[in-house]
Design a protein around this motif. Structure first.
Motif, short mmCIF file in Angstrom:
data_model
loop_
_atom_site.label_atom_id
_atom_site.label_comp_id
_atom_site.label_asym_id
_atom_site.label_seq_id
_atom_site.Cartn_x
_atom_site.Cartn_y
_atom_site.Cartn_z
N ARG A 25 0.97 -1.11 -0.09
CA ARG A 25 0.09 -0.07 -0.03
C ARG A 25 0.89 1.21 0.13
O ARG A 25 0.65 2.19 -0.82
CB ARG A 25 -0.88 -0.06 1.32
CG ARG A 25 -1.55 1.20 1.49
CD ARG A 25 -2.53 1.25 2.32
NE ARG A 25 -2.03 0.76 3.72
CZ ARG A 25 -1.22 1.64 4.65
NH1 ARG A 25 -1.29 2.90 4.34
NH2 ARG A 25 -0.79 1.24 5.76
N GLU A 589 -10.87 3.94 -2.01
CA GLU A 589 -9.40 4.12 -1.15
C GLU A 589 -9.80 5.10 -0.23
O GLU A 589 -9.11 4.80 1.01
CB GLU A 589 -8.49 4.73 -2.36
CG GLU A 589 -7.28 4.66 -1.49
CD GLU A 589 -6.27 3.82 -0.66
OE1 GLU A 589 -5.65 4.27 0.29
OE2 GLU A 589 -6.91 2.66 -0.92
N ARG A 592 -11.39 3.06 2.63
CA ARG A 592 -10.35 2.33 3.44
C ARG A 592 -9.64 3.15 4.52
O ARG A 592 -9.37 2.72 5.73
CB ARG A 592 -9.50 1.63 2.32
CG ARG A 592 -8.36 0.81 2.98
CD ARG A 592 -7.00 0.60 2.03
NE ARG A 592 -6.52 1.77 1.96
CZ ARG A 592 -5.62 2.28 2.89
NH1 ARG A 592 -5.60 1.87 4.10
NH2 ARG A 592 -5.01 3.22 2.64
N GLN A 593 -9.03 4.61 4.07
CA GLN A 593 -8.42 4.94 5.02
C GLN A 593 -9.24 5.46 6.19
O GLN A 593 -8.90 5.49 7.32
CB GLN A 593 -7.95 6.54 4.10
CG GLN A 593 -6.95 6.21 3.28
CD GLN A 593 -6.46 7.27 2.16
OE1 GLN A 593 -7.00 8.49 2.69
NE2 GLN A 593 -5.90 7.15 1.10
N LYS A 618 -15.77 -2.86 7.48
CA LYS A 618 -14.44 -3.19 6.67
C LYS A 618 -14.70 -4.42 5.72
O LYS A 618 -14.09 -4.22 4.72
CB LYS A 618 -13.32 -3.47 7.69
CG LYS A 618 -13.00 -2.10 8.26
CD LYS A 618 -11.28 -2.29 8.96
CE LYS A 618 -10.44 -2.16 7.77
NZ LYS A 618 -8.88 -2.27 8.48
N LEU A 621 -16.59 -3.45 2.73
CA LEU A 621 -15.53 -2.61 1.85
C LEU A 621 -14.63 -3.41 1.10
O LEU A 621 -14.70 -3.36 -0.08
CB LEU A 621 -14.74 -1.77 2.73
CG LEU A 621 -13.49 -1.08 1.84
CD1 LEU A 621 -14.12 0.02 0.81
CD2 LEU A 621 -12.53 -0.38 3.00
N TYR A 622 -14.12 -4.61 1.72
CA TYR A 622 -12.90 -5.25 1.00
C TYR A 622 -14.08 -6.43 -0.09
O TYR A 622 -13.54 -6.49 -1.12
CB TYR A 622 -12.69 -6.43 1.98
CG TYR A 622 -11.34 -5.81 2.79
CD1 TYR A 622 -10.37 -5.16 1.97
CD2 TYR A 622 -11.25 -5.98 4.22
CE1 TYR A 622 -9.16 -4.66 2.81
CE2 TYR A 622 -10.06 -5.39 4.96
CZ TYR A 622 -9.39 -4.70 4.01
OH TYR A 622 -8.32 -4.07 4.65
#
Length: 887
Positions: A25, A589, A592-593, A618, A621-622
């Motif tokens: 990352r 992205e 994710r942050q 999370k 999101l994945y």
């Protein structure tokens, strides 16, 4: 002959260990920054965050020339700097001792060598913070300002270097990666453990993340201690021994590398201010018994001594947890009496600032339990505003009143009831209800209505967390009618009812309750706790398709967030909310942050409080990102923790989403196990299940060859979604409907469903049509974009604008290319026409070369223009090159 002044160790990168942590990352961030034209990419963080290692990893991957230069104090002499810089660039060493007159010649040689690097050149500068002399700095500033176009500088620094960088920031040619980005996350800690043979369960990994705050050096010491003790299994007592040994290693490291090099005055200041978790200059002056705290704070910042500045209502500072503990132990060993005085002094100041939980924490560290009790007596419901729940819960259990534990005291029992509203601790909630009822029977109370409301909101919390949502709604309604007194307990009761209503999909009623509760919380001054109902209201807005309103809500919370550490827990909820907004908008992205920040905060508090909720989102999101393995791991972990804490509502929610993924992965074992849980819930709760559960059950029934059952669920959910204006659910239902229509061969009906989904998503700002189940409909979406197919299916509404289509269907081109794929691919003949156009052929030459009529050529060109969204040849060729359609 090499000059004797050259230090070869400064001109080679750090040797990478065999088990270096892969950080794709961050490496991608460096690559992206270089690709977008940043002149300087700066890694700015305290000692031990892996800055040099990351730069060395990046250097080994470069395919263009590069040079490494680690600066030291001697480089503040310009001749020393220029000599090493020239040697780093491969220039020959001088054959004579250098004189000041050689400075201009060396600098000219450096510039000429850089100008010769036509293919681009990367200069790595390590320990840039050591360069402080103005004359030496001026050379690097000239490189940054006037260096050749292909020059990239990658630098590591402990704190901001003393260079003029604002011109780069203005021109968007500066990228800064700070300690928050460099901190290792949960997945990286898991990888570290695996690489070092440490078999740790999830709870141990969470404790490592929370204790280290992502500082990789502290983690490496922990794994060293683990290897030395060679435990056969991660038993709690062995892990405690490992942690003690690792703490000893970290203490020695910080003493050697940091504290031993500090002036005595600054070290004493750090020790005194380490007794509090955050401080501003006024508190620092009080603790340090001085009037120049700001000067010493600036010194600490220049040295980047693990000090974080937090902007908010007032500027505050905090030390990294590890450094704070080391400084605290130093002071405790040297002067325990002074330490106790400082705690008392800090407690009194914090109490004056209305920071009650921090004041209680300081009184507790001073072992002044009478002051703890007095503060709790006066500020029972004020404590709801604060987020420092760890210290408060621990201290309440330590206080003794008349030979009884503090939790048997009436006011403290009420306080504890307030705390469990934040911690979601079911066991503590049940115990609190029992204590309140016992105290009622003993006649130890002053406000019986408030006690009844408190017991009621605890019972509704249990119903919500346990998943008995209808019972929670009915119980709250009864108690609100019976005890209508306007106070904080009643507001919490109303908020709990809103949460139950939302989980059942009743958005309108949930909105009414949560808006009223929020208004009351504002009146009572519950600014911190109000973040939790704000999250619920934002979720309602997202379900209604108003992501802009939700975005404004969470950004406002972020801007209003106080700087005090006592509010840290509540900050979690605006990060979580922004993560949900960005997922819905398709900005994965950014999502994710934000969710990573929410997870970091959640790890610092009781895991029951919010960690399960964060892990679930999370995982979603994945799943949206197509990373099924990570999504499965997060959902499984969320379900494990939810079962451990008996939060069966969240357990079922995570299970429903996990079941949908199991259908796509053909995971029959999980599907069968989940069906058993589903039938149990249906027997106990009837129709009062969450829409997420019903939707998952419909997908499972389709998978099992029961389309009629799936269609009935679809019809029921659609009726509810339309009545509640739940556009998010409507979108999911259109995708399910399209899959069911396709299954029975109704191609046009399936396309009609997808068109409804597309139009709905465009109208309400959704950006997730190809997430989750949408992936398996990708081919249908491709067909939906074809004008002949749309005409055949009777679809008359125009497609959304190209920009919206590119967001909604960004993955139709396959892969994760940085260029945007064409939503409607070019035919082989259109590509041929495009290539001939690129060679400069006229329409007539095209017709002659392809043996077609001029009108046919014009048709091909018009199709090209439409698909490329252009209006002339030059723009078409430029767009084609950007999309890599031309060789």
């Amino acid at each position: 002959m090499a000059s004797p002044l050259v230090n070869p160790s400064q001109l080679r990168p750090l040797s990478l260990p065999d088990k270096v942590l892969a950080r794709p990352r961050l490496l991608l961030q460096l690559q992206d920054a270089a690709a977008r034209g940043c002149r300087l990419v700066l890694l700015s963080a305290p000692l031990g965050y892996g800055k040099s290692t990351l730069l060395a990893q990046y250097a080994t991957r470069l395919h263009t020339p590069w040079a490494w230069y680690r600066l030291d104090q001697a480089d503040n002499q310009p001749l020393h700097l220029l000599l090493h810089l020239s040697r780093a660039l491969g220039l020959p060493a001088p054959e004579h001792s250098l004189l000041p007159a050689d400075e201009a010649r060396l600098w000219s040689a450096v510039l000429q060598r850089l100008e010769q690097q036509d293919d681009g050149f990367t200069l790595f500068l390590d320990d840039l913070h050591l360069l402080r002399a103005e004359r030496s700095r001026r050379y690097l500033e000239q490189l940054l300002r006037f260096g050749p176009p292909g020059l990239k500088v990658m630098a590591a620094s402990e704190g901001a270097p003393e260079l003029a960088l604002n011109h780069l920031r203005r021109d968007e040619r500066l990228a800064v990666i700070d300690a928050r980005e460099l901190a290792v996350d949960s997945e990286e800690i898991r990888q570290l453990a695996s690489d070092r043979g440490a078999k740790l369960d999830s709870d141990a990994l969470y404790q490592l993340r929370a204790g280290s705050e992502g500082w990789i050096t502290g983690l490496l010491f922990w794994f060293t201690a683990y290897r030395e003790q060679a435990p056969a299994s991660p038993q709690p007592e062995l892990l405690r021994g490992v942690t003690r040994q690792a703490y000893a290693y970290v203490t020695d490291f910080l003493c050697e590398e940091v504290l031993a090099r500090l002036p005595e005055e600054l070290l004493a200041f750090l020790e005194r201010t380490a007794v509090v978790q955050t401080f501003d200059p006024a508190l620092a002056n009080l603790l340090g018994e001085r009037a120049d705290a700001e000067r010493l704070i600036r010194q600490a910042q220049r040295r980047d001594l693990f000090i974080e500045q937090r902007a908010g209502e007032r500027v505050e500072y905090r030390y990294h947890r590890v450094l704070r503990e080391v400084l605290y132990q130093h002071l405790q060993q040297r002067d325990p009496q002074l330490l106790q005085q400082l705690h008392q002094r800090a407690a009194a100041w914090l109490l004056e600032q209305h920071r009650y939980s921090e004041a209680i924490h300081q009184y507790g560290r001073a072992r002044d339990f009478n002051a703890v009790l007095a503060t709790a007596e006066r500020h029972t419901f004020d404590l709801l505003r604060d987020g420092q729940v760890n210290a408060l819960v621990d201290l309440l259990g330590q206080v003794e009143v008349n030979g009884q534990t503090g939790s048997d005291h009436f006011t403290l029992a009420i306080s504890e009831a307030s705390i469990v509203m934040v911690t979601n601790d079911i066991a503590r909630s049940k115990a609190c209800i029992q204590r309140l009822r016992l105290l009622q029977r003993q006649g130890v109370q002053r406000n019986p209505e408030r006690v009844q409301q408190t017991i009621a909101y605890l019972r509704t919390l249990l119903a919500l967390l346990g998943g008995n949502l209808r019972h929670g709604i009915e119980l709250a309604g009864q108690k609100l009618q019976r005890y209508p007194q306007r106070n904080a307990a009643g507001s919490v009761l109303r908020f709990n009812r809103a949460r139950c209503l939302f989980e059942l999909g009743q958005l309108a009623a949930a909105r009414r309750d949560v808006e009223q509760a929020l208004g009351e919380f504002d009146e009572f001054g519950f600014s911190g706790f109000a973040n939790i109902p704000h999250l619920l209201l934002g979720q309602i807005e997202l379900a209604e398709g108003d992501s802009l309103a939700a975005l404004r809500r969470f950004l406002a919370l972020e801007s209003q967030s106080p700087a005090t550490a006592s509010r840290n827990f509540y900050e979690l909820f605006h990060h979580l909310g922004l993560g949900l907004v960005f997922v819905q908008q398709g900005h994965l992205e950014q999502a994710r942050q934000r969710l990573a920040k929410a997870e970091t905060l959640a790890l610092g508090f009781p895991h029951s409080a919010a960690l399960v909720q964060v892990l679930h989102h999370k995982a979603c999101l994945y799943d949206a990102m197509g990373e099924a393995g990570k999504a499965l791991a997060r959902w499984d972990e969320a379900r494990r923790l939810a079962r451990q804490f008996r939060q069966f509502g969240l357990y079922r929610l995570a299970g429903a989403w996990r079941a949908r993924l199991a259908v796509r992965e053909r995971d029959q074992d999980f599907i069968l196990a989940w069906l058993q849980e589903w039938h149990w819930c249906q027997r106990h709760y009837g129709e009062d299940l969450m829409p997420d559960e019903w939707l998952a059950y419909a997908w499972v029934q389709r998978h099992l060859g029961q389309p009629a059952v799936a269609r009935q669920i679809l019809a029921n959910l659609r009726e509810q979604a339309e009545a509640e204006h739940n556009h998010r659910l409507q979108l999911d239902l259109w995708l399910l409907d399209a899959a069911l229509q396709r299954d029975r061969g109704e191609q046009n009906a399936a396309l009609t469903c997808l068109d409804e989904a597309l139009q709905l998503a465009a109208a309400h700002g959704f950006g997730q049509l190809l997430h989750h189940e949408g992936r398996e409909l990708a081919e249908l979406f491709r067909q939906l974009l074809q004008p002949p197919v749309r005409r055949q299916a009777g679809l008359e509404r125009p497609l959304p604008a190209r920009e919206q289509l590119e967001l909604l269907l960004a993955r139709l081109g396959g892969g994760e290319s940085k260029t945007t794929p064409l939503l409607e691919p070019l035919t082989r003949r259109e590509l041929d026409v495009l290539r001939r156009m690129a060679r400069g052929q006229t329409n007539q030459q095209l017709a002659d070369g392809l043996f077609v009529s001029l009108s046919t050529v014009k048709t091909h060109i018009n199709n090209l223009f439409r698909k490329l969204d252009v209006s002339d040849r030059d723009t078409a060729l430029r767009a084609a090159r950007e999309l890599r359609l031309l060789d």
